[in-house]
Design an enzyme around this catalytic site. Structure first.
Site, PDB file in Angstrom:
ATOM      1  N   ASP A  14     -11.154   3.069   3.960  1.00 32.67           N
ATOM      2  CA  ASP A  14     -11.421   1.635   3.832  1.00 32.67           C
ATOM      3  C   ASP A  14     -12.924   1.367   3.692  1.00 32.67           C
ATOM      4  OD1 ASP A  14      -9.420  -0.206   3.597  1.00 32.67           O
ATOM      5  OD2 ASP A  14      -9.020  -0.363   5.754  1.00 32.67           O
TER       6      ASP A  14
ATOM      7  N   GLN B 214      -4.651  -1.535   9.472  1.00 26.95           N
ATOM      8  CA  GLN B 214      -4.567  -2.874   8.872  1.00 26.95           C
ATOM      9  C   GLN B 214      -5.217  -3.907   9.793  1.00 26.95           C
ATOM     10  OE1 GLN B 214      -3.349  -3.627   5.717  1.00 26.95           O
ATOM     11  NE2 GLN B 214      -4.135  -5.667   6.135  1.00 26.95           N
TER      12      GLN B 214
ATOM     13  N   LYS C 160       0.838  -1.205   0.000  1.00 25.44           N
ATOM     14  CA  LYS C 160       0.000   0.000   0.000  1.00 25.44           C
ATOM     15  C   LYS C 160       0.870   1.252   0.000  1.00 25.44           C
ATOM     16  CE  LYS C 160      -3.845  -2.418   2.084  1.00 25.44           C
ATOM     17  NZ  LYS C 160      -4.522  -2.916   3.282  1.00 25.44           N
TER      18      LYS C 160
END
Ligand code: NAP
Length: 295
Positions: free
Chosen positions: A120, A97, A53
């Protein structure tokens, strides 16, 4: 008939090039999109996702604020990092994460993220807005699937989409997005799971199958009709002594057999996978534009 392969790598690269151009335009206005990344612990898979990422951000000119915290980090310490990022104007998107270590409550942490920075798309506010069709940050893998269909010229309006899997990160949101009353959606959606009786009865009626079960060969050739479009979300490791690393990745679909009946199919790897990070970049750029009143 052998299916045309949907090249997820190419579609992802096209979108990243478009984003790179947008980021360059924003830089002329002194706007640099920023992504705050938080990883707790040293899980190797999570570490490699986070590194991928960060590299992807760098390639298109997004600033990334990398926070790798020890596995012993307390929930309060993590919440403080989230709060710092909530208040940092250089950060447009916050990515925690998952999964988090067991002593940290995932829901509490996701709820602490400012919904305006929820790139997200996992905050309940984002999920609720998605559900009622309001503008929001769409979750990355489901949005990647929708973009793959759109950019491959697949008509979803009036199509029967059968989604296999009802997780909160793939199955439920993609089903929801495809039934919205808007362009690129308008599908008739059937959502299947482990309690579904006779999965093949449903998948054989599908114009589009989205397989997200997490098990190889969930979809076999006898379960699909001729001309179906197949999106394989699954990522499964199977032993392969011919590979140096001792395994290879396969999806949830019996690719070799199903591709002989399908019109279009995504491979694994190289299908949905490259789209997930791409849509994270997309959301981060979108957030930077919104924060600066640019549509
Ligand atoms: P998950 O949380 O394990 O959910 C799997 C879902 O599939 C569950 O709803 C389960 O039903 C259902 N299911 C399992 N076996 C089934 C069967 N034989 N028939 C019908 N339904 C079945 O998985 P996930 O997080 O959604 O991920 C799904 C797959 O996508 C995994 O392989 C994952 O690695 C992959 N993935 C890929 C990406 C990417 O970027 N490419 C991103 C996310 C996930 P129940 O609810 O009844 O248990």
């Amino acid at each position: 008939m052998s299916a045309e392969i949907i090249d997820g790598k190419q579609v992802a690269e096209d979108i990243r090039n478009e984003l790179k151009a947008t980021v360059a335009e924003l830089k002329e206005k002194d706007i640099v999109p920023g992504l705050g990344v938080i990883l707790v612990g040293a899980d190797p898979a999570s570490q490699s996702y986070v590194t991928a990422k960060e590299r992807a951000c760098e390639k298109i000119g997004i600033y990334s604020d990398d926070n790798r915290l020890s596995a012993e980090t307390t929930q309060d310490e993590l919440l403080q990092v989230v709060e710092r990022m909530n208040n940092d104007p250089k950060i447009n998107g916050i990515l925690v994460q998952l999964p988090l270590p067991k002593h940290i409550d995932e829901a509490t942490v996701l709820l602490a993220i400012n919904p305006d920075k929820d790139v997200d798309g996992f905050h309940p506010m984002s999920v609720g807005k998605m559900m009622i069709g309001e503008d929001t940050f769409l979750p990355c893998t489901p949005n990647g699937i929708v973009q793959l269909l759109a950019r491959s010229g697949v008509e979803t309006s009036g199509a029967h989409v059968v989604v296999v899997g009802r997780s909160n990160i793939v199955g439920k949101p993609v089903a929801n997005m495809l039934l919205q009353k808007k362009e690129g959606a308008n599908a008739t959606v059937t959502l299947c799971h482990t309690r579904t009786k006779d999965l093949g009865h449903f998948t054989r009626q599908a114009d589009i199958i989205i397989a997200a079960s997490g098990w190889p060969n969930t979809i076999t050739a006898d379960m699909v009709k001729e001309g179906v479009v197949v999106i394989d979300v699954g990522v499964n490791r199977v032993e392969d002594s011919s590979r140096e690393r001792g395994y290879r990745l396969i999806g949830d679909v019996d690719f070799d057999a199903v591709k002989e009946k399908a019109a279009l199919i995504t491979p694994v790897p190289g299908g949905v996978g490259p789209m997930t990070i791409t849509m994270l970049l997309f959301n981060t750029v979108l957030s930077a534009k919104r924060a600066n009143g640019i549509d």
